[in-house]
Scaffold this motif. Structure first.
Motif, mmCIF file in Angstrom:
data_model
loop_
_atom_site.group_PDB
_atom_site.id
_atom_site.type_symbol
_atom_site.label_atom_id
_atom_site.label_comp_id
_atom_site.label_asym_id
_atom_site.label_seq_id
_atom_site.Cartn_x
_atom_site.Cartn_y
_atom_site.Cartn_z
ATOM 1 N N TYR A 65 0.835 -1.206 0.000
ATOM 2 C CA TYR A 65 0.000 0.000 0.000
ATOM 3 C C TYR A 65 0.867 1.252 0.000
ATOM 4 O O TYR A 65 0.613 2.206 -0.753
ATOM 5 N N LEU A 66 1.914 1.249 0.836
ATOM 6 C CA LEU A 66 2.793 2.421 0.905
ATOM 7 C C LEU A 66 3.538 2.643 -0.401
ATOM 8 O O LEU A 66 3.697 3.781 -0.848
ATOM 9 N N ILE A 67 4.013 1.574 -1.009
ATOM 10 C CA ILE A 67 4.689 1.711 -2.302
ATOM 11 C C ILE A 67 3.736 2.321 -3.324
ATOM 12 O O ILE A 67 4.094 3.249 -4.057
ATOM 13 N N GLU A 68 2.517 1.822 -3.336
ATOM 14 C CA GLU A 68 1.526 2.302 -4.301
ATOM 15 C C GLU A 68 1.162 3.759 -4.052
ATOM 16 O O GLU A 68 1.129 4.569 -4.993
ATOM 17 N N ILE A 69 0.900 4.116 -2.799
ATOM 18 C CA ILE A 69 0.467 5.479 -2.503
ATOM 19 C C ILE A 69 1.591 6.481 -2.706
ATOM 20 O O ILE A 69 1.381 7.591 -3.202
ATOM 21 N N MET A 70 2.827 6.109 -2.349
ATOM 22 C CA MET A 70 3.965 7.011 -2.555
ATOM 23 C C MET A 70 4.230 7.209 -4.039
ATOM 24 O O MET A 70 4.546 8.320 -4.483
ATOM 25 N N THR A 71 4.091 6.152 -4.815
ATOM 26 C CA THR A 71 4.281 6.270 -6.263
ATOM 27 C C THR A 71 3.248 7.211 -6.861
ATOM 28 O O THR A 71 3.582 8.079 -7.681
ATOM 29 N N LYS A 72 1.999 7.075 -6.449
ATOM 30 C CA LYS A 72 0.937 7.946 -6.965
ATOM 31 C C LYS A 72 1.192 9.406 -6.608
ATOM 32 O O LYS A 72 0.921 10.313 -7.405
ATOM 33 N N LEU A 73 1.707 9.647 -5.404
ATOM 34 C CA LEU A 73 1.939 11.015 -4.954
ATOM 35 C C LEU A 73 3.162 11.644 -5.607
ATOM 36 O O LEU A 73 3.217 12.858 -5.811
ATOM 37 N N VAL A 74 4.148 10.826 -5.937
ATOM 38 C CA VAL A 74 5.395 11.353 -6.502
ATOM 39 C C VAL A 74 5.324 11.478 -8.018
ATOM 40 O O VAL A 74 5.730 12.489 -8.593
ATOM 41 N N VAL A 75 4.801 10.454 -8.672
ATOM 42 C CA VAL A 75 4.826 10.406 -10.139
ATOM 43 C C VAL A 75 3.630 11.170 -10.701
ATOM 44 O O VAL A 75 2.551 10.613 -10.920
ATOM 45 N N LYS A 96 8.250 13.058 -1.226
ATOM 46 C CA LYS A 96 8.215 12.084 -0.136
ATOM 47 C C LYS A 96 8.359 12.778 1.218
ATOM 48 O O LYS A 96 7.711 12.396 2.199
ATOM 49 N N HIS A 97 9.210 13.820 1.256
ATOM 50 C CA HIS A 97 9.406 14.599 2.477
ATOM 51 C C HIS A 97 8.082 15.178 2.959
ATOM 52 O O HIS A 97 7.746 15.120 4.143
ATOM 53 N N ASP A 98 7.292 15.720 2.031
ATOM 54 C CA ASP A 98 6.011 16.322 2.387
ATOM 55 C C ASP A 98 5.053 15.282 2.978
ATOM 56 O O ASP A 98 4.334 15.556 3.940
ATOM 57 N N PRO A 104 3.750 10.856 10.224
ATOM 58 C CA PRO A 104 4.936 10.292 10.885
ATOM 59 C C PRO A 104 4.905 8.771 11.017
ATOM 60 O O PRO A 104 5.960 8.130 11.058
ATOM 61 N N HIS A 105 3.720 8.168 11.074
ATOM 62 C CA HIS A 105 3.637 6.708 11.190
ATOM 63 C C HIS A 105 4.227 6.018 9.958
ATOM 64 O O HIS A 105 4.746 4.905 10.058
ATOM 65 N N ILE A 106 4.131 6.680 8.806
ATOM 66 C CA ILE A 106 4.685 6.108 7.583
ATOM 67 C C ILE A 106 6.197 5.986 7.697
ATOM 68 O O ILE A 106 6.787 4.977 7.303
ATOM 69 N N MET A 107 6.827 6.997 8.252
ATOM 70 C CA MET A 107 8.283 6.980 8.422
ATOM 71 C C MET A 107 8.689 5.849 9.359
ATOM 72 O O MET A 107 9.606 5.075 9.066
ATOM 73 N N ASP A 108 8.008 5.726 10.492
ATOM 74 C CA ASP A 108 8.341 4.692 11.471
ATOM 75 C C ASP A 108 8.153 3.294 10.870
ATOM 76 O O ASP A 108 9.010 2.414 11.033
ATOM 77 N N PHE A 109 7.043 3.100 10.176
ATOM 78 C CA PHE A 109 6.779 1.801 9.557
ATOM 79 C C PHE A 109 7.837 1.495 8.491
ATOM 80 O O PHE A 109 8.369 0.373 8.439
#
Length: 209
Positions: A65-75, A96-98, A104-109
């Motif tokens: 899920y994180l890979i998918e959501i980060m890709t959608k937000l970045v690309v 990704k920084h934003d 913050p839970h995303i960073m910890d996970f």
């Protein structure tokens, strides 16, 4: 595969996802309590395992899920228009920084997942990470203007991995010291590393781009 989960209302899906990210981010895999996750999500443990086969399945779901959501937000369109290697990296890092600042839970996970060792999910995560990294680089860095590189620069994927290794080492040192990672400081450090590497691999006329 997760039809039962995706049949839920979006706000309930998000509560379950957030609960998983929070608890898996706070504890190592073995000690992350599915009872606590269910409680934070406002559902029973039985329902959690109705949507996901088991604890491992839920963890892998969250990782994907994180890979998918980060890709959608970045690309986005701006990302796809960038042809400079370092501009593309910096744009990715800023986006990704934003996200990490807001969640913050995303960073910890992510940190626990990336450095997972000798746990039930460790080998699966390593294989998934390596596969995603290579596939994403080939897909999104295929439009690079390679004419800016010095002839001796060599493998562009290796240059990318060098920067990733520097970030990994930095974050690992911070973790070992017992401190939490500050994403603003990490961003500043990554900028420094990119400038250093750029001097080594770009032709002189492109140093100040």
């Amino acid at each position: 595969m997760y039809e039962k989960f995706y049949s839920l209302a979006e706000d309930k899906q998000q509560r379950i996802i957030n609960a998983g990210l929070e608890v898996f981010g706070q504890y190592d895999y073995k000690h992350a309590s599915t009872d606590l996750m269910a409680s934070k999500a406002g559902i029973s443990k039985g329902l959690l395992f109705y949507y996901f086969k088991n604890k491992k399945d839920f963890y892998i779901f969250l990782y994907n899920y994180l890979i998918e959501i980060m890709t959608k937000l970045v690309v986005d369109e701006e990302f796809l228009a960038i042809t400079d290697f370092f501009d593309l990296l910096r744009y990715s890092v800023i986006k990704k920084h934003d996200v990490l600042k807001r969640n913050p839970h995303i960073m910890d996970f992510s940190m626990r997942a990336f450095y997972s060792e000798k746990e039930d999910v460790s080998e699966r995560l390593k294989a998934m990470t390596l596969n995603y990294e290579e596939t994403a680089f080939q897909k999104y860095f295929a439009r690079l203007d390679t004419s800016k590189f010095k002839e001796e620069a060599g493998d562009y994927f290796y240059i990318y991995k060098m920067l990733r290794w520097m970030a990994d080492g930095y974050m690992h040192d911070i973790q070992m010291s017992g401190h939490s990672i500050d994403v603003d400081t990490l961003m500043d450090e990554f900028d420094r590393w990119m400038k250093m590497i750029k001097k080594l691999v770009y032709k002189e006329e492109y140093q100040d781009d």
